[in-house]
Design an enzyme around this catalytic site. Structure first.
Site, short mmCIF file in Angstrom:
data_model
loop_
_atom_site.label_atom_id
_atom_site.label_comp_id
_atom_site.label_asym_id
_atom_site.label_seq_id
_atom_site.Cartn_x
_atom_site.Cartn_y
_atom_site.Cartn_z
N ARG A 206 0.85 -1.21 -0.28
CA ARG A 206 -0.41 0.00 0.36
C ARG A 206 1.00 1.27 -0.29
O ARG A 206 -0.04 2.22 0.61
CB ARG A 206 -0.67 0.20 1.23
CG ARG A 206 -2.23 -0.74 0.99
CD ARG A 206 -2.45 -0.89 0.40
NE ARG A 206 -3.66 -2.44 -0.47
CZ ARG A 206 -3.55 -3.30 -0.71
NH1 ARG A 206 -2.53 -3.53 -1.79
NH2 ARG A 206 -4.04 -4.58 -0.26
N SER B 186 -9.98 -0.11 3.95
CA SER B 186 -9.41 -0.04 4.99
C SER B 186 -9.23 1.35 5.48
O SER B 186 -8.35 1.87 5.12
CB SER B 186 -8.57 -0.92 4.69
OG SER B 186 -9.44 -2.52 3.37
N GLU C 194 -3.90 3.89 6.69
CA GLU C 194 -3.34 3.66 5.25
C GLU C 194 -4.52 4.87 4.81
O GLU C 194 -4.06 5.23 3.64
CB GLU C 194 -4.54 2.06 5.13
CG GLU C 194 -4.36 1.70 3.85
CD GLU C 194 -4.97 0.23 3.08
OE1 GLU C 194 -4.54 -0.48 4.06
OE2 GLU C 194 -5.32 0.08 1.77
C1 LIG Z 1 -15.14 0.42 -0.23
C2 LIG Z 1 -14.59 0.16 -0.77
C3 LIG Z 1 -13.36 -0.42 -0.77
C4 LIG Z 1 -11.68 -0.83 -1.73
N1 LIG Z 1 -10.83 -1.74 -1.40
C5 LIG Z 1 -9.94 -1.70 -1.68
C6 LIG Z 1 -9.05 -2.55 -1.92
O1 LIG Z 1 -9.95 -4.27 -1.94
N2 LIG Z 1 -7.72 -2.32 -2.65
C7 LIG Z 1 -6.97 -1.23 -2.17
O2 LIG Z 1 -5.99 -1.47 -2.03
N3 LIG Z 1 -8.28 -0.09 -1.42
C8 LIG Z 1 -9.01 -0.29 -1.83
N4 LIG Z 1 -9.93 0.70 -1.11
C9 LIG Z 1 -9.19 1.89 -1.14
C10 LIG Z 1 -9.21 2.54 -2.24
O3 LIG Z 1 -10.13 2.29 -2.89
C11 LIG Z 1 -7.80 2.26 -3.36
O4 LIG Z 1 -6.87 3.24 -2.49
C12 LIG Z 1 -7.62 3.27 -4.25
O5 LIG Z 1 -6.58 3.16 -5.40
C13 LIG Z 1 -7.65 4.77 -3.99
O6 LIG Z 1 -7.60 5.70 -5.63
P1 LIG Z 1 -8.80 7.08 -5.39
O7 LIG Z 1 -8.95 7.17 -6.66
O8 LIG Z 1 -9.79 6.82 -5.51
O9 LIG Z 1 -7.12 7.54 -4.56
P2 LIG Z 1 -7.40 9.31 -3.45
O10 LIG Z 1 -8.26 8.47 -2.14
O11 LIG Z 1 -8.14 9.90 -3.73
O12 LIG Z 1 -6.11 8.94 -2.82
C14 LIG Z 1 -5.37 7.98 -2.44
C15 LIG Z 1 -3.72 8.61 -2.82
O13 LIG Z 1 -3.76 9.05 -3.72
C16 LIG Z 1 -3.16 9.99 -4.48
N5 LIG Z 1 -3.43 10.08 -5.69
C17 LIG Z 1 -4.64 9.97 -5.98
N6 LIG Z 1 -4.61 10.02 -7.55
C18 LIG Z 1 -3.07 10.60 -7.95
C19 LIG Z 1 -2.53 10.83 -9.13
N7 LIG Z 1 -2.93 11.31 -10.05
N8 LIG Z 1 -0.96 10.81 -8.50
C20 LIG Z 1 -0.47 10.72 -7.45
N9 LIG Z 1 -1.30 10.59 -5.93
C21 LIG Z 1 -2.64 10.26 -6.78
C22 LIG Z 1 -3.75 10.76 -3.58
O14 LIG Z 1 -2.61 12.01 -3.18
C23 LIG Z 1 -3.47 9.98 -1.65
O15 LIG Z 1 -2.06 9.95 -1.37
C24 LIG Z 1 -11.38 0.43 -1.02
C25 LIG Z 1 -12.07 1.63 -0.48
C26 LIG Z 1 -13.46 1.73 -0.76
C27 LIG Z 1 -14.06 2.96 -0.61
#
Ligand SMILES: Cc1cc2nc3c(=O)[nH]c(=O)nc-3n(C[C@H](O)[C@H](O)[C@H](O)COP(=O)(O)OP(=O)(O)OC[C@H]3O[C@@H](n4cnc5c(N)ncnc54)[C@H](O)[C@@H]3O)c2cc1C
Length: 312
Positions: free
Chosen positions: A174, A223, A293
């Site tokens: 992660r 998570s 996380e």
């Molecule tokens: C119901 C649910 C289930 C989930 N299940 C999982 C799972 O099974 N496995 C898992 O790994 N995660 C899971 N997640 C967490 C999440 O979906 C992941 O971590 C996802 O990859 C985050 O992407 P996001 O676009 O929402 O990023 P955000 O939440 O908007 O940002 C997360 C991080 O990424 C950075 N970021 C975003 N975009 C960029 C970019 N273009 N360049 C540089 N940095 C950037 C942000 O600055 C921040 O540090 C879950 C979340 C939910 C709500």
């Protein structure tokens, strides 16, 4: 907050002052961005970064599914990539895809299915975007983003365009060790040619598992805590008696107790206080210091700061 807009370079995309972020995050909580910038495309982003005064802080948000914004909001410029400029998936050769960083994970899984490429089904169950997946090394069902990455492109805080190899992304659980000020704009991912029916079965299994085990229709951030070495975070939270624990409008999910939920108009403060209460109780019962996380961005409201582990 200052009149930051007057100090910012002209852009082709959009610049919105005092933009609410609550409606851009899965938690539906927290304060505004002082300015939200949505670049039109990579050239617009690079020109903006080149002209941005060095003292202006920059924060990146993706689809907000792993994000808690504090109630005081985020100072400086918050960048969010638009679907229009960064939302394309393009096949490259027989087993690779070029993917924009704003592409939702589910759309990537569907595009890989259409191309007959396996190794992407796990994205079908993750509600974030590819930029967030690249930064968080998102993974599920035994597969992580790092196993698919060939290279990642981005723009630095100074406006330079850069490319990282898989090794240069510095992946761990992660986590990516790539410089935190880089905005990832696109990447090349590699899959394995596979029969489409088999891929579809994998995707269906991922969806069924999610529905049965996670509060996927709730206002949550996924998570909350990383699994400590040799432990499951949810088991530690459960053993500390925190399943169903509630503070204000925030609750530890009964269904999966490593998830926090905004059940009833929770503030960012409610959610973070609940998270720190859980950390303090787990520390007390197991001696283990859980690590967030979920990314927490922005400022506390005056007088409302929360100490890690409640100061323990
Ligand atoms: C119901 C649910 C289930 C989930 N299940 C999982 C799972 O099974 N496995 C898992 O790994 N995660 C899971 N997640 C967490 C999440 O979906 C992941 O971590 C996802 O990859 C985050 O992407 P996001 O676009 O929402 O990023 P955000 O939440 O908007 O940002 C997360 C991080 O990424 C950075 N970021 C975003 N975009 C960029 C970019 N273009 N360049 C540089 N940095 C950037 C942000 O600055 C921040 O540090 C879950 C979340 C939910 C709500």
């Amino acid at each position: 907050m200052t009149n930051l807009l007057s100090r910012l370079p002209t852009v082709r995309g959009s610049l919105e002052p005092e933009r609410s972020l609550a409606d851009l995050t899965w938690f539906r909580a927290g304060g505004p961005a002082e300015v939200l910038f949505q670049p039109a495309d990579e050239a617009d982003l690079a020109a903006f970064m080149t002209g941005l005064p060095a003292d202006v802080p920059v924060t990146l948000v993706g689809l907000g599914s792993n994000l808690l914004v504090r109630d005081g909001g985020i100072r400086g410029v918050t960048i969010r990539l638009s679907q229009r400029g960064f939302g394309q998936v393009t096949p490259v050769g027989s087993n690779r895809l070029e993917v924009g960083a704003a592409v939702p994970d589910k759309k990537l899984a569907a595009a890989a299915l259409a191309e007959g490429l396996s190794g992407f089904a796990f994205y079908h169950g993750i509600p974030g975007g590819i930029g967030g997946a690249l930064r968080m090394n998102a993974g599920a069902h035994g597969v992580e983003t790092r196993q698919r990455v060939v290279e990642v492109r981005g723009v630095t805080r100074q406006g330079a365009r850069v490319t990282f190899s898989n090794a240069e992304m510095g992946y761990a659980y992660r986590h990516s060790g790539a410089p935190t000020d880089v905005v990832f704009t696109s990447c090349v991912l590699e899959g394995i040619p596979e029969d489409r029916d088999a891929i579809r079965r994998d995707m269906d299994a991922v969806a069924a598992h999610r529905e049965a085990s996670q509060p996927v229709r709730s206002r949550t951030g996924g998570s909350t805590f990383k699994n400590p070495d040799g432990h499951s975070a949810w088991k530690l939270v459960d053993a500390a008696g925190c399943r169903g624990l509630r503070i204000g409008g925030a609750e530890v999910s009964e269904m999966h107790c490593n998830f926090l939920i905004n059940v009833d108009g929770a503030t960012g403060h409610d959610l973070e206080l609940l998270g720190e209460t859980v950390r303090a109780r787990v520390l007390q019962t197991s001696g283990i210091r859980l690590e967030w996380e979920i990314k927490r961005f922005g400022d506390f409201l005056p007088g409302a700061a929360i100490e890690p582990f409640l100061g323990a």
